[in-house]
Design an enzyme around this catalytic site. Structure first.
Site, PDB file in Angstrom:
ATOM      1  CD  GLU A 124      -2.583  -4.239   1.439  1.00  0.00           C
ATOM      2  OE1 GLU A 124      -3.572  -3.677   1.936  1.00  0.00           O
ATOM      3  OE2 GLU A 124      -1.598  -3.629   0.996  1.00  0.00           O
ATOM      4  CD  GLU A 144      -3.597   2.300  -1.414  1.00  0.00           C
ATOM      5  OE1 GLU A 144      -3.677   3.475  -1.035  1.00  0.00           O
ATOM      6  OE2 GLU A 144      -4.075   1.344  -0.772  1.00  0.00           O
TER       7      GLU A 144
END
Ligand code: GLA
Length: 365
Positions: free
Chosen positions: A266, A157
């Site tokens: 995910e 991220e």
């Protein structure tokens, strides 16, 4: 005649059952066998699940696991030089005993990383000190599990959600101390620690058009400057509303055009729109899992897996972020207590109809 009529009625009733009802009593096929010709099927495992009877379902369906939390910096190295291996060692021992691969998650992230990394007494750490700590963290961890963890999310991220910049700046102490330099450095340290490991950049909203472009720009810069990176993880915290098939196809095409493998790392399919900043449950907002919602979710799961199957030459894995709807972070995020139904198995660990929407398909050569 009467018998014929009843047989006819039974046949009609059966044909109207949903797929999950049809298969309720039979043992479902194992996801990892259905997908053996396509890509690795994985699942995020947390410590609670590791100590429950649900592990039999994990072993049965999946070929790879990811640590939901116990390999993150805040768990592993809560203060400098103090390592807490208990949970990660247990996960690795479990994977060994059951012949599961491990996707390591994650080495460098702005969240779930203790403050000591970024401080030098009362002052912010210098870039040099931060890189020294980063290298130490990466090297110690990767050496310990070099025979067990085949791939790692090296940086998680780092790309901005807003459109006026590429990098996450304000809320990343990594960025504030080093600028964007920390990204390449992390991959270099990881590659030196274990040259055999596959190294990934991992992010959310990675199929949505604008963020996809920013992630692409970052990845292209890394690839063009010879940084050792092998893949990109699309986190896949998606919903019944997004991504569209077109956006998902475009993301896979664009990222793989850089020579990178793609993984969905995910995956869960929420019943709600993605609203990262939202914290309150609105009155009468909670969705109950009606046939209508179920169908929307079935369609979305079907689309995601179909698109990935069609791109099996570049998609190397799909990892679900949890096993069953009773135990998903989305029951408390972003709004605490808002019930969600994002996974393939229901509260009782029974396969939902979305399970069948991804396992009943015609195999292509
Ligand atoms: C991000 C992280 C994961 C996890 C999820 C929420 O996607 O990469 O480790 O924390 O958020 O569960």
């Amino acid at each position: 005649m009467k018998n014929q009529i009843s047989l006819f009625v039974v046949a009609i009733l059966l044909s109207h059952c949903t797929t999950s009802e049809k298969n309720n009593n039979a043992k479902p096929v194992a996801l990892k066998s259905v997908y053996s010709d396509y890509f690795t099927m994985g699942m995020a495992v947390n410590y609670r699940l590791l100590n429950s009877a649900d592990t039999s379902l994990v072993n049965y369906h999946f070929g790879s696991i990811t640590a939901e939390n116990c390999m993150k910096p805040e768990v592993l190295q809560p203060s400098e030089g103090v390592w807490n291996w208990e949970q990660a060692d247990a996960l690795v021992a479990y994977a060994r005993a059951n012949n599961l691969k491990i996707h390591g998650h994650c080495l460098v992230w702005h969240e779930q990383t203790p403050n000591w990394f970024f401080a030098d007494g009362d002052k912010p750490a210098s870039k040099e000190l931060l890189f020294e700590r980063m290298q130490n963290h990466i090297t110690t961890l990767m050496h310990r599990y070099k025979d067990d963890v085949q791939s790692w999310d090296v940086v998680n991220e780092a790309v901005a959600d807003v459109t006026d910049r590429i990098y996450r700046e304000k809320d990343s102490p990594w960025f504030q101390i080093t600028g964007s330099e920390f990204i390449a450095k992390a991959f270099e340290f990881a590659n030196t620690a274990n040259p055999n490991a596959l190294l990934f950049y991992n992010d959310y909203n990675s199929a949505s058009p604008e963020k996809r472009e920013r992630i692409y720009t970052l990845l292209k810069t890394l690839v063009d400057s010879g940084v050792p990176i092998h893949g990109v993880g699309l986190q896949g915290h998606w919903s019944v509303y997004e991504p569209s098939e077109e956006d998902l196809r475009k993301a896979i095409e664009q990222f793989s055009s850089l020579g990178l493998q793609v993984r969905i790392t995910e995956l869960d399919v929420s019943m709600y729109l993605w609203e990262k900043e939202r914290r309150d449950v609105l009155p009468d907002e909670t969705i109950s899992y009606t046939p209508e919602w179920q169908q929307k979710q079935d369609k979305q799961y079907e689309m995601i897996f179909r698109v990935c199957r069609e791109n099996k030459d570049v998609v190397s894995g799909i990892t679900l972020w949890g096993l069953a709807d009773n135990n998903s972070w989305l029951n408390n995020y972003p709004a605490k207590g808002r019930k969600n139904y994002p996974l393939l198995f229901d509260e009782n660990r029974q396969p939902k109809s979305c399970f069948y929407s991804i396992t009943e398909f015609e195999k292509t050569p």
